[in-house]
Design a protein around this motif. Structure first.
Motif, PDB file in Angstrom:
ATOM      1  N   PRO A  57       0.837  -1.211   0.000  1.00 58.01           N
ATOM      2  CA  PRO A  57       0.000   0.000   0.000  1.00 58.01           C
ATOM      3  C   PRO A  57       0.867   1.254   0.000  1.00 58.01           C
ATOM      4  CG  PRO A  57      -0.018  -1.067   2.171  1.00 58.01           C
ATOM      5  CD  PRO A  57       0.661  -2.011   1.226  1.00 58.01           C
ATOM      6  N   ILE A  58       0.531   2.196  -0.856  1.00 61.16           N
ATOM      7  CA  ILE A  58       1.274   3.455  -0.955  1.00 61.16           C
ATOM      8  C   ILE A  58       0.544   4.521  -0.138  1.00 61.16           C
ATOM      9  CG2 ILE A  58       2.137   5.233  -2.509  1.00 61.16           C
ATOM     10  CD1 ILE A  58       2.258   3.121  -4.695  1.00 61.16           C
ATOM     11  N   ILE A  59       1.245   5.102   0.819  1.00 59.24           N
ATOM     12  CA  ILE A  59       0.641   6.088   1.710  1.00 59.24           C
ATOM     13  C   ILE A  59       1.351   7.424   1.513  1.00 59.24           C
ATOM     14  CG2 ILE A  59       0.135   6.677   4.110  1.00 59.24           C
ATOM     15  CD1 ILE A  59       0.252   3.674   4.728  1.00 59.24           C
ATOM     16  N   HIS A  60       0.625   8.430   1.021  1.00 61.78           N
ATOM     17  CA  HIS A  60       1.199   9.753   0.790  1.00 61.78           C
ATOM     18  C   HIS A  60       0.894  10.720   1.928  1.00 61.78           C
ATOM     19  CE1 HIS A  60       2.421   8.687  -3.273  1.00 61.78           C
ATOM     20  NE2 HIS A  60       1.206   8.247  -3.522  1.00 61.78           N
ATOM     21  N   SER A  61      -0.171  10.439   2.653  1.00 56.49           N
ATOM     22  CA  SER A  61      -0.579  11.361   3.711  1.00 56.49           C
ATOM     23  C   SER A  61      -1.361  10.605   4.777  1.00 56.49           C
ATOM     24  CB  SER A  61      -1.455  12.486   3.138  1.00 56.49           C
ATOM     25  OG  SER A  61      -2.672  11.956   2.632  1.00 56.49           O
ATOM     26  N   PHE A  62      -1.626  11.292   5.877  1.00 60.90           N
ATOM     27  CA  PHE A  62      -2.419  10.691   6.945  1.00 60.90           C
ATOM     28  C   PHE A  62      -3.828  10.363   6.454  1.00 60.90           C
ATOM     29  CE2 PHE A  62      -5.293  11.001  10.613  1.00 60.90           C
ATOM     30  CZ  PHE A  62      -4.740  10.011  11.429  1.00 60.90           C
ATOM     31  N   ALA A  63      -4.346  11.171   5.532  1.00 64.61           N
ATOM     32  CA  ALA A  63      -5.676  10.912   4.975  1.00 64.61           C
ATOM     33  C   ALA A  63      -5.690   9.597   4.207  1.00 64.61           C
ATOM     34  CB  ALA A  63      -6.104  12.065   4.068  1.00 64.61           C
ATOM     35  N   ASP A  64      -4.594   9.312   3.477  1.00 62.02           N
ATOM     36  CA  ASP A  64      -4.481   8.033   2.759  1.00 62.02           C
ATOM     37  C   ASP A  64      -4.499   6.870   3.739  1.00 62.02           C
ATOM     38  OD1 ASP A  64      -4.369   9.331   0.364  1.00 62.02           O
ATOM     39  OD2 ASP A  64      -2.180   9.209   0.167  1.00 62.02           O
TER      40      ASP A  64
END
Length: 332
Positions: free
Chosen positions: A237-244
């Protein structure tokens, strides 16, 4: 044997910090592998690893054991993923299992571990291992059978596990087979070589992942037709931000609280995770040169709290894992 009075956390940071790095490196592929083999979202394995590492030590009095997702629950999760309508319903079962573990800890049921012969537990774990080997074999030789990763012996199309393995041989991919043989060879032999065994931070599981990945990268560059690619790769899983991150976290489906299947799954998870934890604690205590003993009831309490937390934010069940615990001891 050393003096346990010298075990101040601050005095032993020189040993504890490198050991923590080793355990993290061993745990990472194990967390992902358990999630992948279970048919669960990959991030659920990582969540369970983080929760097990952070929460259990706050309540358990084990000095050496390390908790996280364990291969022992793979078969149970596979069954649950087929029986339950959603992963959110399974998360509810994880939360309920954690609650049962807390109750068992309060009523001092940890002593039950002494009544189970080790042969019974070894038989259960061996059976789980055989299931995992048979179900993952087609993927090891590069053939994705889709539903073959399910728990059922006979599939919806009439194939059984053994005929599926034979059918997979007709679709053998030599690149995947080469990578599988290399990684298995490393897992089996790495820790048996004295020179390598002394380098405790270079663990067998870690090196299997590193060399397997490097070999596939080499094949992609030199012989693309042999390389494993596309949907056969593990897509993290690619996480760019806390929202992601928040968007990836799944919550329990509280509407399934009255479901019999959820409660049956919860009881099964409680049984397997509790026994795995208690037996791993016993094994870890035997490795302790200071001969410290872990209160089994407190361990059940810690595991229960961790499982509730893991289930609430989308993680797999948590248990004390002997692989991580042994790596912890070996790393000093």
């Amino acid at each position: 044997m050393g003096n346990s009075a010298n075990l101040s956390p601050l005095k032993n940071l020189r040993a504890d910090v490198p050991a923590a790095v080793v355990v993290a490196l061993v745990a990472m592929p194990l967390c992902l592998g358990v999630a992948l083999a279970s048919g669960a979202p990959l991030i659920s394995g990582l969540i369970a690893g983080v929760v097990g590492g952070l929460l259990v030590p706050l309540f358990s009095r084990s000095h050496l054991a390390v908790s996280g997702p364990t291969p022992a629950i793979v078969a149970t999760v596979l069954v649950a993923m087929q029986v339950l309508p959603s992963f959110s319903a399974f998360l509810l079962a994880v939360v309920i299992a954690g609650g049962i573990q807390i109750v068992l800890g309060i009523v001092r049921a940890g002593v039950v571990a002494y009544f189970f012969p080790s042969a019974v537990i070894q038989g259960i774990l061996s059976a789980i291992g055989i299931i995992i080997i048979l179900k993952q074999f087609p993927y090891a030789i590069g053939f994705d059978l889709g539903e073959f990763g399910g728990q059922d012996f006979i599939s919806a199309h009439g194939e059984n596990t053994f005929s599926g393995v034979i059918a997979a041989l007709a679709h053998l991919e030599w690149g995947a087979l080469l990578i599988s043989v290399l990684t298995l060879s490393i897992l089996i032999t790495w820790d048996k070589v004295a020179v390598l065994r002394k380098q405790t931070w270079l663990s067998g599981p870690l090196m299997a992942v590193v060399f397997g990945t490097l070999l596939n990268a080499l094949l992609l560059y030199a012989v693309p037709d042999l390389a494993v690619s596309g949907q056969n790769l593990v897509n993290l899983p690619i996480i760019h931000s806390f929202a992601d991150l928040r968007g990836m976290l799944q919550m329990p489906d509280w509407g399934m609280i009255g479901s019999k299947s959820v409660w049956v799954t919860a009881v099964a998870l409680t049984f397997i995770a509790s026994l795995e934890s208690l037996l791993s604690i016993e094994a870890a205590d035997k490795l302790d040169t200071y001969k410290r003993r872990t209160p089994l009831d407190r361990e059940l309490l810690g595991q229960g709290i961790a499982n509730i937390a893991s289930g609430l934010i989308g993680g797999l069940p948590v248990a004390a894992v002997i692989v991580r615990s042994t790596a912890n001891v070996a790393a000093g």
